[in-house]
Write an enzyme that holds these catalytic residues in place. Structure first.
Site, PDB file in Angstrom:
ATOM      1  N   GLY A 218       5.010  -0.963   2.939  1.00  0.00           N
ATOM      2  CA  GLY A 218       4.169   0.200   2.676  1.00  0.00           C
ATOM      3  C   GLY A 218       4.956   1.493   2.582  1.00  0.00           C
ATOM      4  O   GLY A 218       5.969   1.669   3.245  1.00  0.00           O
TER       5      GLY A 218
ATOM      6  N   HIS B 281       0.817  -1.213   0.000  1.00  0.00           N
ATOM      7  CA  HIS B 281       0.000   0.000   0.000  1.00  0.00           C
ATOM      8  C   HIS B 281       0.853   1.266   0.000  1.00  0.00           C
ATOM      9  O   HIS B 281       1.898   1.339   0.626  1.00  0.00           O
ATOM     10  CB  HIS B 281      -0.949   0.000   1.203  1.00  0.00           C
ATOM     11  CG  HIS B 281      -0.240  -0.031   2.526  1.00  0.00           C
ATOM     12  ND1 HIS B 281       0.184   1.102   3.172  1.00  0.00           N
ATOM     13  CD2 HIS B 281       0.117  -1.064   3.311  1.00  0.00           C
ATOM     14  CE1 HIS B 281       0.764   0.775   4.300  1.00  0.00           C
ATOM     15  NE2 HIS B 281       0.746  -0.549   4.405  1.00  0.00           N
ATOM     16  N   ASP B 282       0.389   2.238  -0.762  1.00  0.00           N
ATOM     17  CA  ASP B 282       0.966   3.581  -0.811  1.00  0.00           C
ATOM     18  C   ASP B 282       2.376   3.648  -1.388  1.00  0.00           C
ATOM     19  O   ASP B 282       3.057   4.656  -1.247  1.00  0.00           O
ATOM     20  CB  ASP B 282       0.957   4.229   0.582  1.00  0.00           C
ATOM     21  CG  ASP B 282      -0.449   4.293   1.157  1.00  0.00           C
ATOM     22  OD1 ASP B 282      -1.242   5.102   0.666  1.00  0.00           O
ATOM     23  OD2 ASP B 282      -0.751   3.498   2.073  1.00  0.00           O
TER      24      ASP B 282
END
Length: 180
Positions: free
Chosen positions: A120, A102-103
């Site tokens: 992340g 994520h991200d």
């Protein structure tokens, strides 16, 4: 666009002209895939972030043009942190079994060899190469034209143009191949 057998494509997915989902690819959530991408069997794009604070926000994955995403690659969508977007630039080669959490922001012309794991919020700049079996810790940055050696554990940033390796990794020398 070509969607092969046994692919699952969600209703919020956009796939650009000339892209191929070869077989058994799952694309879920809000995912935008640009033009000319080849995505191989077992890839899962747009799954929920593996973040205990995630509360179901409709966050996207944005994939650019002309990427090769090989077997078993996972790319999770963004969390509510940072800007909430997971992105992959253009002309990248993401090899089998790799994970983009994520991200993450993976720029263009990046090579990630087999079983590379990005935690992340990792940022990988243009023209970086990450060898096989590398684990990159959350919030690290991999600089442009750097090379990270296989089986390295990256706990800190890898500066641009540097060759880094080890457990934990550290810069070893200038990546002379990038200077040519």
């Amino acid at each position: 666009m070509e969607v092969g057998p046994h692919c699952i494509v969600g209703p919020l997915v956009s796939i650009g002209e000339g892209s191929q989902l070869i077989a058994n690819v799952t694309v879920m959530g809000r995912v935008t895939i640009g033009r000319g991408n080849r995505i191989f069997p077992g890839a899962v794009l747009g799954g929920d972030p593996q973040d205990v604070s995630y509360r179901g926000t409709d966050t996207p994955v944005i994939i650019g043009d002309d990427n090769l995403i090989r077997e078993g690659v996972t790319i999770n969508r963004g969390s509510e942190k940072e800007d909430g977007i997971t992105s992959l630039g253009n002309h990248c080669f993401i090899m089998a079994g790799s994970h983009i959490a994520h991200d993450c922001k993976v720029a263009s012309r990046v090579i990630m060899a087999n079983a590379t794991l990005l935690g992340g919020h990792v940022h990988v700049h243009d023209d970086a190469t990450i060898s096989g079996g590398v684990a990159v810790h959350h919030f690290s940055t991999i600089g442009s034209f750097s090379f990270t050696g296989g089986l390295s554990r990256v706990l800190h940033d890898v500066p641009p143009y540097m060759l880094a390796e080890g457990n934990p990794s550290r810069p070893r020398c200038i990546n002379l191949v990038a200077l040519k």
